[in-house]
Design an enzyme around this catalytic site. Structure first.
Site, PDB file in Angstrom:
ATOM      1  N   GLY A  67     -17.219 -20.053  10.099  1.00  9.65           N
ATOM      2  CA  GLY A  67     -16.306 -20.814  10.929  1.00  9.65           C
ATOM      3  C   GLY A  67     -15.836 -19.998  12.120  1.00  9.65           C
ATOM      4  N   CYS A  68     -15.261 -20.686  13.094  1.00  9.80           N
ATOM      5  CA  CYS A  68     -14.847 -20.014  14.334  1.00  9.80           C
ATOM      6  C   CYS A  68     -13.606 -19.138  14.104  1.00  9.80           C
ATOM      7  CB  CYS A  68     -14.606 -21.040  15.437  1.00  9.80           C
ATOM      8  SG  CYS A  68     -13.536 -22.410  14.985  1.00  9.80           S
TER       9      CYS A  68
END
Lengths: 350, 350, 350, 350
Positions: D153-154
Site C-alpha cells: 500500500g501507499c
C-alpha cells in the site's frame, strides 16, 4: 548519430532550466556536461531543486567560468533582454555550438517590432537573422539546419498552433480573432514576488498584462505570415491557480461559407501526422490537465450556437511544449535524433 | 419594519442553501423557521454541513411536510425545471408568501425562449408573468413590489452588470461581444459526479457547455432589452480549480468615436451609488479572490493596444452576488429592510 | 456600553491586519479611526488590499505619526521582537489605551523562556507582568480586567484548547503527547519569499521548524500550568497547500483506567457553554474547512485500536480563532461588549 | 533478455491503471497487449483518459473476455477482496503468468490478520503462501523468483521504508512510534463520491480512517518482523488538498544511548546503494512535491529539542512508489530487466 550529444544549460536554477533537466536526464542521447546558475554557483542541483537528489550531475557554475568547448549543444534559459549578448559571446568562444534559446530574444524577425515590444534596440542583429523560430511543426526543415533556435513563448505556441492552419486555408475572418489564454503559475518564474505568493494567487483568478502582453508580438508575426496580411488579434492572458498549463479559448468567425466543421477538418489535416499535436474529435473539449507534463498540444473545435462562429480551444503544458519540451524537440532535430527522443511520456494525470 | 421576518429555505442541503444560511444566521432581521432537504429529512444541518455545529437551527424536513404558514419569506434553492410547480404549490398554501427563487425557472420572460433553452414548456406561465428578474441594481423598484423574485444566474449576473450600461449608452458594438467566463467549482453543486472529483478538476482548467450554456439565454434577454435590438454574444464558461468566483473577461469594440475611457465613464456613472458594485480606476484589473465571500461585483476596464477595442472584466462570488447574496439583497428590498442588511462583510482574502 | 469604541490597528497591511478589518468593518460597536503600515503610508487600504474598495476607511499612516489619543483600543499586528517597544511607547503616549497584541512578545510569562525561544532579553518586562495570555476560554476573567492582551499563536490556540482540560482532569499521560499540526499558507505572512511562491508550495506538503518551532514554548507554558508539572510535548508544524486552517492531530495515552470516552467527556464538559468551541460527538472527525473564516474551534476525539490510546483532533482558522478573531473576542471582553459581537458568521464552506 | 515482455493490465480505467500505462508506454522492454475495464469495455483508453489520445493502445475489454495467453505479465489494479479470485482464475488460464497485484489481497501473510482487517476469510490461501510482499528494497531476492507479487500500500510503503532499518538495528523504542501520514486525493480512486468532490476537499484538511485504517495491518506485519516482537504503532492518515503524495511524519524515541544521529546513520547505511531511496543529509526536511511523479522515496531525520526523541519524515508519490511505480520496479525484477527501466524520470516539480 553515434555517441551522445554533450549538453550544457545556462540558467539551470529556474523552472524552465529544471524542466530541461527533468527531460534530459533520462534522454537516451544526452550527456549533461555543464549547468550554470550565477547566484547559486558552487551549489549542487539537489540543493536548489531537491527532486534531483541522488543524481550525479555537474555542479552549478557561473556563465563566465563555463567551458563552452566541453559541449556540443547549449540550452539558454535566461532572462529576456540580456540573453542576446550571452549567446553572441558563446558563439565567439565555440563557433560550432548549436544553441536552443528559451528566451524571447530571437523570436521576432523584425528589428522594429523587437524594439517596440521590448523597449530597446536588439544587440545582436546578425544572429537574429540566422535564428529560426522554433515552432517545430511549422519550421521543421529550417530548425534542422540552424545553429540558433528561438524557442517560442508558451502562450504563443498554444495560440499559434491552432490558428495558423485556419488562416492559411482561409476559413476564418482574420479581423475578429479573440484569444483568452489561461496559464498556470510556473510561467511567472521563481523570483520572490508578493503577487506570486500562494496566498495571493490561490483560490482565485485574474488577468494580467491586459492589452499589452509581449507574446502578442509573436502572434502578430506568425498570424500575419499565415494570412499574408496584418492580423491583430485580441489577446488576454489570465493567471489560474494551478502550477502548469496554458489553455487558450479562441473565438473565431468563419469566412465565406466555411462551417465550424471545415475549421476542424483544416486542423485535423494540418496535424494528422504530428506526434505531439492531437486534434480531438469535432465538438470535444480538451482540458489542460490531460497534457500536463507531456510535450502534447491538444486542440478542440466546437460550433457556436450562431452558425458562422466557432470556439477553438488549445492547450499545452507551459513548461513542456510551451518551453523546455519544445526545446528538446528542436534539439533532437538539430542533432539528427528521433524527434520524439526523451519526450515519449504521456501526460501525468491526475 | 418591526420584528423579524420569518424565513424558510427549500433545498438547504445544497451549496446555495448552505450559503443562504451563512448569510441569514447573523442577519439582524431574520428568524429561521424552516429548512427542507428531502433526501436528508430528519437530520440536523450540522450533520449535512458541519460548519453549523453549535447553532440552534430547525431540523431538516421534507417539502411536503413543511408548514408554509409559519413563514413570511421562502428561499427556493432547488433544481431547475421542477421548482416552478413547487412554487405554484407554495403560493396555494400561503398566498401571502414572498418567494426568492434561486433556480432558473422564472428568469426568462419569453415562454418560447424558456422552452428552447430548457427543453420543455413552462408549467406556471401565470406566475412567470409576475416574476421580477432579480438583478437588483437594474430592477430595484420592481423587486420591492413583487412576491416572486427570479434570482439571476451567476455567470449572468457577472456578465450583465458590466455590459448593460455600455449597451444602453450605445458606446459599444452589440455584434462583437465575446465573454470568457471563468467559474469556481461550487457552481456545479454537491451531486457526486466523476467529473467533479478533486483529482479530475484540480491542477488544470477546461471549458464546458461550449456554445450552448443556458445562462446565455439571460444574456440574450437583458442585452437585447438594453440595446433595443437582438444581441447574440459569444459566451463560454470555463471551470477553474477554485471553490468560488466568477471572472468574466469581456472583449468589446467601441462604437462611433467612443473610447475605452468612455466605456469606463459609462460604468462609473451607472454604479456610482451602488453599495455592491465597484468600478475600479480605469486600467485596473480586478481579481476574483478580492470579492470572495462578499456580495460585491468588481469591474475593471482596460484599453486594448488597438484604439477601438477594450477589455471589460467583471468578477463576483458565484455563491454570493451570483446566488445567495443577491437573493438576500432582494429579500431585504421585498421586506423593506436596509438593502445591505446581513451583507456588510468585506471579502475574505486570503 | 454607550457609543462606539474608537479603534486603531498597527500593521494593517499584513494578513492579520486585513483580517482584523474584515471582522471590525461590520462590527456594530466599532469605529475605525487609525490604520498604520509604515512602508505603505499614504496609500488607501484598497490599494493594498482591493477587497476593501468602496469602503470609507482611514488612510494608511506611519506608526510615528499616529495620533494615539484618537483611539480607545489598539490592535498591534506587527513582527515579533520589536512590538514590545512599540507598545511601551504607545502606553506612554496614551496611558488609558487598551491593547490587543497579536505578536508573540507578551505571551511567555517567564523572561528566561522568552530569552531562550526568541534569542534576546525582553525589553518591557514590567508590561509583560501585566499582560494576560488571551486564550479567552481559559483566561476570560483576567482578560476583562487587563489593559494588555497577549493574543496566543495559531498553532498554540489549536493545540492548547483540546489538551488543557485533559491535563487538568488527569486523564492523559503528560509524557507521551505528540502533536502534528497542519497549517495553511496565510500564517506565513505576506513577505515575498521564494519558499512561499505558489509553485513552491502547491500540490505538495512539508514540515517546517521541525523540533524547534516557537509556538512550542506556549504549549510548554500552558500544558505545564494545567498539569502542575513540566510537560514537553513533541510538536511538528506542517505546511499544507491551502490558505487557511490549523489542523492538529494529537496522539495521547490515557492515564490509569481512563478511557478515550472519558477524554471526550472531559472536553465536552469543559466547553459545553462556550460559543466558539464545539466538541463533536465521540468518534466524529473535524475538518479544517468547516471552521474557515469563523472564530470556531472544532474538536473531535477518536479511540485508537489499542484501548489506552486516543487521537484528539482540533481545528481552527489560523487568521480568525488563531489570530484576529480571538483578538476581537478579547477586545469585546476588555470593553464590556457581548463576547460574540462581530464574530457570529458561520464558517464559509465551500 | 531478448524481445519485449507482453503485458496486460486488469483495471485500466482507475488511477493506478492509468499510472501503469503512463510508465509502461515509454518502457523500452514492454509491449502492451491487453487492457481491461469491465464497465468501459469497448471504449478506447483515450475516451476514458484523454491524456492517451494519439497513442495506439489496445481497446478496453472485459476481464472475462481477456486472452490471458497473449501476455507474459499481468498487472491487476482491481478492488480489494475480489482480486484474489480473479488472480486464481488467471493462473488457471495461463499457469506461466507472472502477476503483479496492486490490491491488498495478498499483502498479509497471516490469514487471521487478513480476516480481521478485511472482514472475510481469504479465498485463495494457497496462492497467498506463494505471494511475495513487494517492498522491493527489502524483498528483492524473493521478488525475483516469484510468480505473484503483492505490491504494498501507499501509506505502508512510505511508513515501512524509514522505520524497518531503525527497528532492525534496535535504535528506537518499538512501543512509542506515532505516524501521521498525509496523502493526496488520488489515493481515494475515481469513484464518484460526495466526499471527494473538489468543493468538499479543497482548501482544507482532515483525517480519515482514524484508529483503524487497513494499511496499519501492513505496518504491524513488517514492523513486527523487523523487531522480532509485536509492534503496534499509532497511525493516522490525513487527506491533504493535493493530487499526489504521501508524507509521513514519524515520531520516535531512541533506545539506550542511541542518538538521532545514529538513526540517520542507520537509514543512510540501509539505503546507500538504492536507486529509489534518498536519505537526505541529517536535519534536512523532505517535501512531497519533490518526489511527485517519480518512483523515489525521500527520507529525512531531524532531532527533537529533547535529546532522546527524533522526527523521521518519509515521502513518496502514492501513485508511483506507492503503487504503479513500485509495481513496475517489481515487474522489472521478475523478468530480469534492469530494475530502473522505465522509472528514470526525475520528479515533476513544479
Amino acid at each position: 548519430m553515434a555517441g551522445k550529444v554533450k549538453v550544457g544549460i545556462f540558467g539551470a536554477s529556474g523552472y524552465t532550466g529544471a524542466e530541461l533537466l527533468r527531460l534530459l536526464v533520462p534522454h537516451p542521447n544526452v550527456e549533461l556536461k555543464l549547468l550554470t546558475a550565477d547566484r547559486k554557483a558552487g551549489q549542487k542541483m539537489a540543493d536548489v531543486f531537491p527532486q534531483f537528489a541522488g543524481l550525479d550531475l555537474p555542479v552549478l557554475t557561473k556563465i563566465d567560468e563555463a567551458d563552452l568547448n566541453s559541449v556540443d549543444a547549449l540550452f539558454t534559459a535566461l532572462p529576456h533582454g540580456t540573453t542576446q549578448t550571452v549567446i553572441a559571446d558563446a558563439f565567439k568562444k565555440n563557433p560550432k555550438l548549436k544553441i536552443i534559446d528559451l528566451s524571447a530574444d530571437f523570436r521576432l524577425t523584425d528589428p522594429k517590432a523587437y524594439a517596440t515590444w521590448y523597449g530597446h534596440e536588439h544587440q545582436a542583429l546578425d544572429l537574429q537573422k540566422e535564428a529560426v523560430y522554433g515552432l517545430t511543426e511549422h519550421y521543421r526543415d529550417a530548425v534542422k539546419k540552424t545553429k540558433l533556435v528561438a524557442n517560442p513563448g508558451c502562450h504563443s505556441t498554444t495560440a499559434i498552433l491552432p490558428v495558423v492552419p485556419l488562416l492559411k486555408t482561409g476559413v476564418i475572418d482574420p479581423d475578429t480573432i479573440v484569444i483568452d489564454s489561461k496559464t498556470g503559475m510556473s510561467g511567472a518564474g521563481r523570483a520572490a514576488k508578493e503577487e506570486m505568493l500562494f496566498s495571493e494567487v490561490s483560490e482565485g483568478i485574474h488577468a494580467y498584462g491586459v492589452g499589452k502582453h509581449r507574446h502578442t508580438s509573436e502572434l502578430d508575426q506568425e498570424y500575419g505570415k499565415a494570412a499574408g496580411r496584418e492580423v491583430l488579434a485580441m489577446f488576454t492572458p489570465v493567471l489560474a491557480p494551478m502550477n502548469r498549463g496554458i489553455y487558450a479559448t479562441i473565438y473565431v468567425r468563419t469566412k465565406g461559407d466555411a462551417s465550424p466543421g471545415d475549421l476542424h477538418a483544416a486542423l485535423a489535416a494540418a496535424y494528422k501526422n504530428e506526434p505531439f499535436v492531437q486534434v480531438l474529435p469535432f465538438g470535444q473539449v480538451p482540458q489542460s490537465r490531460h497534457v500536463r507534463g507531456s510535450n502534447n498540444c491538444q486542440i478542440g473545435v466546437v460550433a457556436d450556437r450562431v452558425h458562422n462562429r466557432a470556439i477553438v480551444i488549445s492547450t499545452t503544458d507551459n513548461l513542456v511544449k510551451g518551453a523546455s519540451g519544445q526545446a528538446v524537440q528542436n534539439f533532437n532535430l538539430v542533432f539528427g535524433l528521433p524527434e520524439t527522443a526523451g519526450l515519449q511520456s504521456p501526460a501525468m494525470f491526475p
